[in-house]
Design an enzyme around this catalytic site. Structure first.
Site, PDB file in Angstrom:
ATOM      1  CB  SER A 107     -13.868  74.435 -95.137  1.00  0.00           C
ATOM      2  OG  SER A 107     -13.873  74.113 -93.754  1.00  0.00           O
ATOM      3  CE  LYS A 182     -15.705  70.324 -93.785  1.00  0.00           C
ATOM      4  NZ  LYS A 182     -14.965  71.307 -94.620  1.00  0.00           N
TER       5      LYS A 182
END
Length: 335
Positions: A107, A182
């Site tokens: 990701s 993230k």
């Protein structure tokens, strides 16, 4: 008996000193070996355990001699102590300073690859530092983000136990903790949105995001906003936008996809492993563009207003006092 000693006055030439003198000299030199110029005791040459001039400084009439030095501990006796100290230091570092985390997915490509090990700064949050736009952060699952994700723990109980011990002291990433990594796009007070293929806007300013995975668009798979970020919360997105279940995909959960600052473990500061991928993780320059920080943009105006209010009140009070004095003077002159 000292050979070649001259006699004192009144004594025959070649006669040695008296017995008392010999005994006194022997007492002075006791404790030295014959090779060092010492004189053996009355009983003849000094033996290893003899009372007259022992090589080891023994004997009732001898000096103290050199004490026996303490024998150093062997390496195997010192090793357990060193291991305990190292483990304690590692635990302190992991708890308060930095911790290693493993990247479990794609990701964050290409910034981070699956299997990379990153070091996360855990010190600054202890001093009240909050996440900033552009930082890559590790945070605990806010609730439901990792639901259904399989555990990475080994099925072998021995290996799993060994992994748990190493992860506890910070020498290995944990396979049990539910953590995500993230990039922070917006912080508390910001307004963030992305329509069509992008770009992402923060407080009305478009972001230039060269770190996005090649071939991806900023948000074509999941447009959103405009969304106002709650105080003490952050909005996070993965760099591989079309392969990241980030804040965009969890707006139906508690918090609306926003992550509480208290859930943030720390900022990832460096890729530590593998060696050929070693690199720092700086904040991209697009997050420093003028006008993006609305809170800072309003600060000078607010400060100016706060400084002007007392000045206006003070001036008004002076005018009122001056007017009263003038009125009093006029009334006196009329009388």
């Amino acid at each position: 008996m000292v050979v070649g000693a001259r006699s004192g006055p009144g004594e025959p030439e070649g006669q040695g000193p008296s017995v008392g003198a010999v005994e006194e000299e022997a007492a002075v030199d006791l404790g030295k070996s014959p090779d060092e110029g010492g004189v053996p005791g009355p009983g003849g040459p000094a033996d290893e355990s003899g009372s007259g001039g022992s090589r080891h400084g023994g004997g009732s009439g001898g000096g103290s001699g050199k004490g026996a030095q303490a024998k150093p501990r062997s390496f195997w006796k010192e090793l357990p102590i060193l291991i305990v100290i190292a483990l304690v230091l590692a635990l302190i570092i992991k708890t308060f300073l930095v911790q290693a985390f493993s990247i479990p997915s794609d990701s964050m490509q290409n910034t981070l690859q699956q299997g990379d090990r990153v070091l996360v700064d855990k010190l600054t949050p202890w001093f009240g530092d909050k996440p900033s736009r552009g930082e890559v952060v590790v945070f605990h699952d806010p609730g439901g983000w990792l639901e259904g994700t399989p555990s990475t723990a080994s099925s072998n109980p021995v290996i799993r136990g060994f992994q748990d011990v190493l992860s506890f002291i910070g020498l290995m990433p944990s396979a049990n903790e539910k953590d995500l990594i993230k990039r922070v796009i917006a912080v508390g007070g910001d307004t963030v949105e992305c329509k069509g293929t992008g770009p992402v806007y923060v407080n009305g300013k478009p972001l230039n995001e060269p770190y996005i995975y090649p071939g991806n668009t900023p948000c074509s798979d999941k447009p959103f906003g405009p969304i106002k970020i709650q105080p003490n919360h952050i909005w996070v997105m993965g760099d591989h936008r079309q392969d990241s279940l980030d804040s965009r995909y969890h707006q139906d959960l508690k918090g609306g996809g926003q992550v509480d600052d208290n859930q943030v473990v720390g900022r990832a500061i460096v890729i530590a492993w593998p060696i050929n991928r070693w690199a720092t993780l700086p904040i991209p320059s697009t997050f420093n563009q003028p006008g993006i920080n609305t809170a800072m943009g309003l600060a000078p105006s607010a400060a100016g207003l706060a400084g002007a209010v007392p000045l206006v009140l003070w001036r008004r009070k002076r005018l009122v006092v001056k007017a009263r004095k003038a009125s009093t003077t006029q009334a006196s002159s009329d009388v």
